[in-house]
Scaffold this motif. Structure first.
Motif, PDB file in Angstrom:
ATOM      1  N   UNK A 173       0.829  -1.202   0.000  1.00  0.00           N
ATOM      2  CA  UNK A 173       0.000   0.000   0.000  1.00  0.00           C
ATOM      3  C   UNK A 173       0.867   1.258   0.000  1.00  0.00           C
ATOM      4  N   UNK A 174       0.335   2.325  -0.576  1.00  0.00           N
ATOM      5  CA  UNK A 174       1.045   3.601  -0.533  1.00  0.00           C
ATOM      6  C   UNK A 174       0.740   4.292   0.800  1.00  0.00           C
ATOM      7  N   UNK A 175       1.454   5.374   1.074  1.00  0.00           N
ATOM      8  CA  UNK A 175       1.270   6.101   2.333  1.00  0.00           C
ATOM      9  C   UNK A 175      -0.145   6.679   2.427  1.00  0.00           C
ATOM     10  N   UNK A 176      -0.673   7.186   1.308  1.00  0.00           N
ATOM     11  CA  UNK A 176      -2.033   7.741   1.322  1.00  0.00           C
ATOM     12  C   UNK A 176      -3.080   6.661   1.570  1.00  0.00           C
ATOM     13  N   UNK A 177      -2.878   5.495   0.984  1.00  0.00           N
ATOM     14  CA  UNK A 177      -3.810   4.388   1.206  1.00  0.00           C
ATOM     15  C   UNK A 177      -3.774   3.944   2.665  1.00  0.00           C
ATOM     16  N   UNK A 178      -2.592   3.937   3.263  1.00  0.00           N
ATOM     17  CA  UNK A 178      -2.469   3.549   4.670  1.00  0.00           C
ATOM     18  C   UNK A 178      -3.185   4.558   5.548  1.00  0.00           C
ATOM     19  N   UNK A 179      -3.029   5.843   5.234  1.00  0.00           N
ATOM     20  CA  UNK A 179      -3.727   6.880   6.016  1.00  0.00           C
ATOM     21  C   UNK A 179      -5.242   6.700   5.924  1.00  0.00           C
ATOM     22  N   UNK A 180      -5.729   6.365   4.743  1.00  0.00           N
ATOM     23  CA  UNK A 180      -7.162   6.129   4.556  1.00  0.00           C
ATOM     24  C   UNK A 180      -7.620   4.931   5.386  1.00  0.00           C
ATOM     25  N   UNK A 209     -10.137   3.607  12.610  1.00  0.00           N
ATOM     26  CA  UNK A 209     -10.422   4.390  13.814  1.00  0.00           C
ATOM     27  C   UNK A 209     -11.920   4.644  13.954  1.00  0.00           C
ATOM     28  N   UNK A 210     -12.603   4.902  12.833  1.00  0.00           N
ATOM     29  CA  UNK A 210     -14.056   5.059  12.870  1.00  0.00           C
ATOM     30  C   UNK A 210     -14.728   3.765  13.325  1.00  0.00           C
ATOM     31  N   UNK A 254      -0.080   2.079  11.593  1.00  0.00           N
ATOM     32  CA  UNK A 254       0.782   3.199  11.991  1.00  0.00           C
ATOM     33  C   UNK A 254       2.255   2.831  11.889  1.00  0.00           C
ATOM     34  N   UNK A 255       2.604   1.620  12.259  1.00  0.00           N
ATOM     35  CA  UNK A 255       3.990   1.160  12.170  1.00  0.00           C
ATOM     36  C   UNK A 255       4.448   1.138  10.718  1.00  0.00           C
ATOM     37  N   UNK A 256       3.616   0.623   9.841  1.00  0.00           N
ATOM     38  CA  UNK A 256       3.974   0.559   8.427  1.00  0.00           C
ATOM     39  C   UNK A 256       4.076   1.958   7.822  1.00  0.00           C
ATOM     40  N   UNK A 257       3.179   2.869   8.233  1.00  0.00           N
ATOM     41  CA  UNK A 257       3.225   4.230   7.743  1.00  0.00           C
ATOM     42  C   UNK A 257       4.517   4.913   8.171  1.00  0.00           C
ATOM     43  N   UNK A 258       4.918   4.722   9.411  1.00  0.00           N
ATOM     44  CA  UNK A 258       6.161   5.292   9.916  1.00  0.00           C
ATOM     45  C   UNK A 258       7.352   4.758   9.146  1.00  0.00           C
ATOM     46  N   UNK A 259       7.348   3.468   8.851  1.00  0.00           N
ATOM     47  CA  UNK A 259       8.445   2.859   8.094  1.00  0.00           C
ATOM     48  C   UNK A 259       8.507   3.429   6.688  1.00  0.00           C
TER      49      UNK A 259
END
Length: 65
Positions: free
Chosen positions: A9-16, A22-23, A54-59
């Motif tokens: 996944x890309x960073x934007x996809x992970x944020x989504x 969270x919802x 979150x861990x993957x996004x940070x990486x």
């Protein structure tokens, strides 16, 4: 979702995904507060999934720098 799936996944996809999860967690907590939900382990699984994302996004952000 497995670790290999998250790496694709890309960073934007992970944020989504984080926002959606969270919802979902918030709705589970509200439902559990009103009346006990059928499977309370879903709350724990949701928290763990958010942590993995979150861990993957940070990486990914660390690699970009």
């Amino acid at each position: 979702m497995k670790k290999e799936d998250l790496k694709g996944l890309s960073a934007d996809e992970i944020r989504t995904e984080i926002g959606a999860e969270q919802d979902r967690l918030l709705k589970l907590k509200f439902a559990h507060a009103v009346s006990p939900i059928e499977n309370p382990m879903r709350i724990r699984e949701s928290r763990k999934r958010i942590a993995r994302l979150n861990t993957e996004l940070t990486a990914k952000l660390a690699q970009a720098q």
